[in-house]
Design an enzyme around this catalytic site. Structure first.
Site, mmCIF file in Angstrom:
data_model
loop_
_atom_site.group_PDB
_atom_site.id
_atom_site.type_symbol
_atom_site.label_atom_id
_atom_site.label_comp_id
_atom_site.label_asym_id
_atom_site.label_seq_id
_atom_site.Cartn_x
_atom_site.Cartn_y
_atom_site.Cartn_z
ATOM 1 N N HIS A 629 0.847 -1.188 0.000
ATOM 2 C CA HIS A 629 0.000 0.000 0.000
ATOM 3 C C HIS A 629 0.885 1.241 0.000
ATOM 4 C CE1 HIS A 629 1.196 -0.534 4.175
ATOM 5 N NE2 HIS A 629 0.909 0.750 4.378
ATOM 6 N N HIS A 701 4.789 -0.060 -0.155
ATOM 7 C CA HIS A 701 5.515 -0.914 0.777
ATOM 8 C C HIS A 701 4.556 -1.879 1.458
ATOM 9 C CE1 HIS A 701 4.069 2.581 3.026
ATOM 10 N NE2 HIS A 701 4.024 1.798 4.100
ATOM 11 N N ARG A 711 6.578 -8.832 16.931
ATOM 12 C CA ARG A 711 7.315 -7.747 16.270
ATOM 13 C C ARG A 711 6.710 -6.418 16.700
ATOM 14 N NH1 ARG A 711 6.270 -4.492 11.701
ATOM 15 N NH2 ARG A 711 7.966 -4.215 10.206
#
Length: 782
Positions: A629, A701, A711
């Site tokens: 996006h 990206h 994460r």
């Protein structure tokens, strides 16, 4: 039994040809082709029908209210144009308010009065012919309703009514139209997401029904010009300029009428008195002020609070650059424009003309002919001369003009600025002269919206005050002169921040990877903050659901304000919440220093996000943690285009991802080409690593799937638009400062209770200053 059923149907159903059941009380009767009705009454009836669940009548009434408002605007524009050429209605040639008296001024003032009255009579008669008895006065509305139409409130009701009627395409169009002007409306954002997921809604249904078309042409032209495609950019830039000027004219026509007079009367001070001359002067001053602000109105995008600076001059700069680069002369555009006229007239010349225009735009394998080259440079000169009408001392424009004259090789006295721009500036300067005269001699107020107004037009008595007002303008209108980019990069290196990869190494534009923004201890503190907040049930932004992008991961989000609130409640450590604020400001400072040193960036949104892989659901997983996006536009991988329009966050200009850990599998950030398939660069997260990049379609990206572990990263978005700065960041800072001040006061009281010695005078003075609202002793820069 069959005859009994027929008897029941005959008794229950109305006979053929019987009238429709009566509508709810208060609904207006609509007659196609009749003069428009009062929009306020139509809107009120539409809301009554909406409340009663009468979706069909509600749609009809709300649409009729919109049609009535549009008919009023069209009638004013057409009447203003026709009355401007009416005999006896043209204003005298001498500008009102000439600084020095001239001979014969006694005969000029009656001419002005006669022309003003004749113009008012012409406008009244024309409006009555176009709009029916009562003219524009019958259709005027109050300030509250004008604001509702300006916010596009009818489309909010229309989309819900269309949805109830199962007209999903129309509902999506109405929702999109409302959302463009109200991008912060959270419920509409959710509704838009639902419409996009519906199989019965076509992508082309998401269209803006209100925004003028010149904005789309403007954005497309700038995008093409940025890609060095001058030939296709030229017609778009010309369309944008002509559309902008047409919108200015439409706005100016709406400045004369009872609705604007009513608004002026609402703002008028009580107790003011005056005769006929004073009333005419006051009305004319209000009309001139309204007209002067039409350029700002034209330059303001829907949903934005401020206009694009120097909207018309900037378009002329882009045009002269495009003409200097492009191989297409204006004869191509004139053929296309004439072809449109021929098409509307039904002439058989349409196909040959459009064929010639098509051939004209085709690139040639050979170099340009001298005639075409001269035509391009001539048009470039015409536009750069128009820029110099706004800014006669513009060095870049004068340099470009010299280059064009050199390319032509001989003087061409016939070349001059664009005629439409010349007329616009002369008319605008005449109105400014009148308004400044009214400020000096009649006590009128006027805030000039243009930065190009010559100082000679401003009376000497007003120049100093206006200069002070100019210095108080916000950053986005007059950015300060700051240190060069090389200086800021040196500062970054001195602070221990290293540039690991630049845009060239990342195979893109406006991308960078910087390391060293966080120490391991700071990463640990922020990881603990995220863990404590998650255990407390705070998942701000995702409502405790799984990831909105992948069913195989769980998201935990924490905003800066939520962190401050949890710290105030004692749920998380205050040091962690304070560090979150400090780090977000640190990233903003570095992002501005690297990418935008001469234009300030503001934090738009800060979000501490952790993605955790769900055990037992990772085998044969094929999806991404976050699909490809762009951050401020809607990416279309099929065409490679990125549409900068809602529901995208169009005001975002730069993005940043500050990573906190690397003890997980997967989860790498990657950049792609606009097709969302070809990966151009990949970055592995680690503690203290910042990936910063521009938020547009040049940087698509995504994130690879997190297949094991957790994460965590701090996601930040920055904007040049001060009106979109993150208010929650300021609230969080104030909340943490209040708590720190309370603790300081408690410590001082405890010390005083143990030590009866008097407080030092400096401390007493500082406490008085704090209560007076001046800067506190606590450290202000987080």
């Amino acid at each position: 039994m069959l005859w009994l059923l027929r008897l029941l149907l005959w008794l229950l159903l109305p006979p053929p040809g019987s009238p429709e059941p009566p509508e709810p009380p208060g609904l207006a009767q609509l007659s196609p082709g009749a003069p428009p009705q009062a929009p306020d009454l139509l809107y009120a009836d539409g809301l009554r029908a909406y409340s009663a669940g009468a979706w069909g009548p509600a749609v009809a009434l709300l649409r009729e209210a919109l049609r009535s408002r549009a008919a009023l605007g069209l009638a004013r524009r057409d009447c203003g144009a026709s009355c401007a050429t009416e005999p006896g209605a043209a204003l005298p040639a001498q500008p009102l308010g000439a600084p020095q008296p001239v001979s014969g001024s006694g005969t000029w003032e009656p001419l002005l009065l006669r022309a003003t009255l004749r113009r008012a009579e012409c406008l009244t008669q024309c409006a009555a012919r176009r709009l029916g008895p009562g003219g524009a006065a019958r259709l005027r509305v109050g300030g509250a309703l004008r604001d509702a139409f300006r916010r596009r409130e009818p489309y909010n009701y229309l989309q819900r009514a269309y949805y109830q009627l199962k007209k999903l395409d129309l509902a999506a169009s109405a929702a999109h139209t409302y959302f463009v002007a109200n991008p912060t409306h959270l419920q509409m954002r959710e509704d838009m997401a639902k419409y996009r997921r519906m199989s019965g809604v076509r992508p082309q249904s998401f269209q803006d029904l209100v925004t003028p078309r010149y904005w789309a042409a403007y954005d497309t032209g700038l995008e093409l010009l940025g890609q060095q495609e001058a030939a296709p950019a030229l017609p778009k830039l010309e369309e944008a300029l002509q559309g902008s000027l047409a919108h200015v004219e439409s706005c100016r026509a709406s400045c004369e009428g009872p609705e604007e007079q009513q608004g002026a009367e609402e703002d008028e001070e009580e107790g003011s008195q005056g005769g006929l001359y004073e009333a005419i002067a006051g009305h004319w001053i209000r009309v001139l002020r309204c007209r002067q602000h039409c350029v700002a109105d034209t330059a303001t995008r829907p949903g934005r609070s401020f206009p694009v600076p120097d909207f018309l001059p900037s378009q002329l700069r882009r045009l002269h650059e495009a003409y200097a680069q492009g191989p297409v002369g204006t004869h191509c555009f004139r053929m296309v424009s004439f072809g449109t006229v021929v098409q509307s007239s039904g002439d058989g010349l349409l196909q040959p003309l459009l064929l010639l225009a098509f051939l004209c735009f085709l690139p040639s394998s050979s170099s340009l002919s001298p005639a075409t080259e001269v035509g391009n440079v001539s048009q470039a000169m015409e536009n750069v001369l128009s820029v110099l009408l706004f800014y006669p001392e513009d060095e870049a424009a004068k340099k470009a003009l010299n280059q064009y004259q050199t390319r032509l090789g001989e003087p061409r006295p016939s070349l001059g600025p664009r005629e439409d721009i010349r007329r616009f500036i002369l008319r605008s300067l005449g109105e400014k002269r009148q308004l400044y005269y009214a400020m000096e001699h009649l006590g009128a107020s006027f805030k000039d919206p243009d930065s190009w107004t010559p100082e000679s037009f401003i009376p000497k008595a007003l120049r100093e005050k206006l200069r002070e007002d100019q210095e108080k303008r916000p950053w986005d209108q007059e950015p300060p002169q700051t240190k060069p980019l090389t200086y800021w990069k040196d500062v970054l290196l001195l602070e221990g921040v290293t540039l690991t990869q630049d845009a060239q190494q990342l195979n893109g534009s406006e991308r960078a990877v910087l390391d060293g923004l966080l120490t391991p201890a700071e990463c640990g503190a922020l990881l603990q903050l995220a863990k404590d907040a998650a255990e407390a049930g705070a998942r701000s932004g995702y409502r405790g659901r799984r990831s909105p992008h992948s069913p195989h991961e769980r998201f935990e989000g924490l905003t800066v304000l939520k962190a401050a609130q949890l710290a105030r409640a004692g749920t998380v450590g205050r040091a962690g919440a304070k560090l979150l604020l400090e780090v977000s400001e640190r990233v903003r400072t570095l992002t501005q220093a690297y990418f935008s040193p001469e234009r300030p960036l503001h934090l738009s949104f800060s979000h501490l996000v952790c993605r955790s892989a769900i055990e037992g659901e990772q085998e044969q997983r094929m999806d991404l943690s976050h699909p490809v996006h762009a951050d401020n536009c809607i990416l279309d991988p099929d065409t490679g285009e990125c549409w900068r329009e809602p529901p995208a966050y169009t005001y975002r200009d730069y993005s940043g991802l500050l990573y906190l850990n690397d003890d997980f599998k997967g989860g790498d950030l990657f950049f792609t080409q606009p097709n969302a398939l070809t990966v151009t660069a990949q970055v592995r997260p680690r503690c203290g690593r910042l990936v910063a990049f521009s938020s547009g379609g040049e940087n698509p990206h995504g994130v690879w799937a997190v297949t094991q572990g957790r994460r965590c990263a701090l996601a930040l978005w920055h904007t040049w638009a001060a009106e979109h700065r993150e208010q929650e960041w300021t609230e969080a800072k104030e909340l943490l400062q209040e708590e720190e001040e309370e603790e300081e006061e408690e410590e001082e009281e405890e010390i005083l209770s143990r030590d009866p010695s008097p407080e030092p005078p400096s401390h007493k003075l500082q406490r008085v200053q704090d209560k007076a609202g001046k800067p506190l002793r606590v450290r202000e820069e987080l």
